[in-house]
Write an enzyme that holds these catalytic residues in place. Structure first.
Site, mmCIF file in Angstrom:
data_model
loop_
_atom_site.group_PDB
_atom_site.id
_atom_site.type_symbol
_atom_site.label_atom_id
_atom_site.label_comp_id
_atom_site.label_asym_id
_atom_site.label_seq_id
_atom_site.Cartn_x
_atom_site.Cartn_y
_atom_site.Cartn_z
ATOM 1 N N LYS A 1 0.835 -1.205 0.000
ATOM 2 C CA LYS A 1 0.000 0.000 0.000
ATOM 3 C C LYS A 1 0.871 1.256 0.000
ATOM 4 C CE LYS A 1 -0.173 -0.444 4.989
ATOM 5 N NZ LYS A 1 -0.914 -0.952 6.152
ATOM 6 N N TYR B 1 16.889 30.089 6.735
ATOM 7 C CA TYR B 1 15.729 30.778 7.288
ATOM 8 C C TYR B 1 15.851 30.938 8.800
ATOM 9 C CZ TYR B 1 13.083 30.426 2.930
ATOM 10 O OH TYR B 1 12.651 30.563 1.633
HETATM 11 C C1 LIG Z 1 -0.045 -1.796 6.819
HETATM 12 C C2 LIG Z 1 -0.571 -3.097 7.235
HETATM 13 C C3 LIG Z 1 0.293 -4.179 7.411
HETATM 14 C C4 LIG Z 1 1.796 -4.040 7.356
HETATM 15 O O1 LIG Z 1 2.249 -3.532 8.570
HETATM 16 P P1 LIG Z 1 3.813 -3.264 8.911
HETATM 17 O O2 LIG Z 1 3.800 -2.769 10.301
HETATM 18 O O3 LIG Z 1 4.274 -2.232 7.922
HETATM 19 O O4 LIG Z 1 4.520 -4.556 8.725
HETATM 20 C C5 LIG Z 1 -0.277 -5.415 7.691
HETATM 21 N N1 LIG Z 1 -1.618 -5.566 7.826
HETATM 22 C C6 LIG Z 1 -2.471 -4.524 7.707
HETATM 23 C C7 LIG Z 1 -3.920 -4.750 7.880
HETATM 24 C C8 LIG Z 1 -1.989 -3.267 7.411
HETATM 25 O O5 LIG Z 1 -2.832 -2.228 7.327
#
Ligand SMILES: *Cc1c(COP(=O)(O)O)cnc(C)c1O
Length: 350
Positions: A36, A245
């Site tokens: 994702k 800045y």
């Molecule tokens: C993002 C996500 C993961 C992965 O989690 P990590 O902590 O990055 O390993 C796994 N399961 C779900 C449902 C997620 O939303």
């Protein structure tokens, strides 16, 4: 035609990514991949392709746009859409064979009414975010659905809390009611909680990309990304002059300062600005570790060259981006450090 050359590069080591996945796959019995948010900023298409070739067969995205992006790379029934289905996307979902992760009774109804086909479900065992909770569950809720993965998600897997065990027990109770082909609970950190948490499939994200979700992962996980940017100018500064800045850094002595092509618009956020003389970010040039000083600007950072005569305009420098160390220096999570990395980088895959 000659293309312009980007002044900042994000190197992505796909061999290291694959090694990380193989290590997590071996540790947990069977690992999928959370890709994702554009594979946490690294490039969902390239990452998914490399992991597929390495043997990964389960991919997790947040929404239907992210699934659509992978449609020609990964078989659709290997892609789970974590945020589930809604009225706006049911038509799209019917035209494709991605799996929604059904989170609510409404989503279940929508999927059933539309003869949806293979799906996953999320059981909320205590993160209290998405999913069917224990008190909503009965024998009839999922009737008629073809469920591949019944999953749940841990709230505190990066900590040693009684809560992990409590969630696992709640998940087991719910699993006994839901008839699914497979079960899945652990994210990256959850994998290190031990075999009780592995079930049929783990779902690492962060650790694939070099993140250390728990210290126990460190021996298994290699860094995947490195950042390089270019020196645009060097300047002789006098003791007492301020840099950038708000002149937050006042030179404590005469010194040569270099300005380089990276900034918060690239995702190198102002959290890396020095606190007075105290630096939180560092650059590397050959064997030198150079403090980043003053405020991070939109497109620029300023660097103490430590009296090196070798650094000059046009040189490439590396930015230290150890996720664990940068996280404790800046207060940004390792997840934010990855997903902030912007579109302005030239992404180079090795
Ligand atoms: C993002 C996500 C993961 C992965 O989690 P990590 O902590 O990055 O390993 C796994 N399961 C779900 C449902 C997620 O939303």
């Amino acid at each position: 035609m000659v293309d312009p050359v980007a002044p900042a590069r994000l190197q992505i080591d796909l061999a290291a990514l694959v090694k990380n996945w193989k290590a997590l796959n071996a540790l947990s019995g069977c690992a999928g991949a959370a890709v994702k948010a554009n594979a946490y900023g690294l490039g969902a298409e390239e990452v998914s392709k490399a992991l597929y070739e390495a043997g990964c067969r389960n991919f997790f995205v947040a929404n239907w746009n992210e699934a659509h992006q992978l449609r020609d790379i990964i078989a659709q029934n290997m892609i789970s859409v974590l945020n589930g289905i809604d009225d706006d996307n049911i038509e799209f979902a019917r035209a494709h064979r991605f799996k929604p992760v059904l989170n609510t009774p409404k989503q279940i109804g929508l999927w059933r009414d539309n003869d949806g086909g293979l799906c996953d479900v999320m059981l909320d065992s205590g993160i209290n975010r998405l999913g069917i909770s224990e008190d909503q569950l009965d024998d009839t809720l999922f009737r008629g659905l073809d469920i591949d993965i019944a999953m749940s998600h841990l709230a505190c897997a990066d900590e040693d809390r009684y809560y992990n065990d409590a969630q696992r027990k709640s998940y087991d109770k719910m699993r006994a009611i839901v008839k699914s082909k497979r079960s899945s609970l652990a994210n990256s950190a959850g994998i290190m909680l031990g075999p009780d948490y592995h079930y049929d499939l783990s779902r690492p994200g962060l650790a694939l990309y070099g993140g250390i979700a728990r210290d126990e992962l460190r021996p298994y996980i290699k860094p995947v990304i490195s950042i390089k940017c270019r020196i645009l100018q060097t300047r002789m500064m006098r003791k007492g002059q301020g840099i950038g800045y708000n002149s937050t850094y006042i030179c404590p002595k005469d010194m040569v300062v270099a300005t380089a092509s990276l900034g918060y618009a690239d995702g190198y956020l102002r959290n890396f600005s020095s606190a007075g003389l105290l630096s939180k970010g560092f650059a590397r040039f050959e064997t030198l570790k150079l403090p980043i000083i003053g405020r991070i600007s939109m497109d620029l950072i300023t660097i103490d060259t430590r009296e090196s005569e070798d650094i000059s305009e046009g040189d490439w420098i590396e930015i230290a981006y150890n996720l664990q160390k940068s996280s404790s220096a800046t207060g940004l999570s390792q997840y934010e450090l990855l997903t902030n990395l912007g579109d302005r980088f030239q992404r180079n895959y090795r």
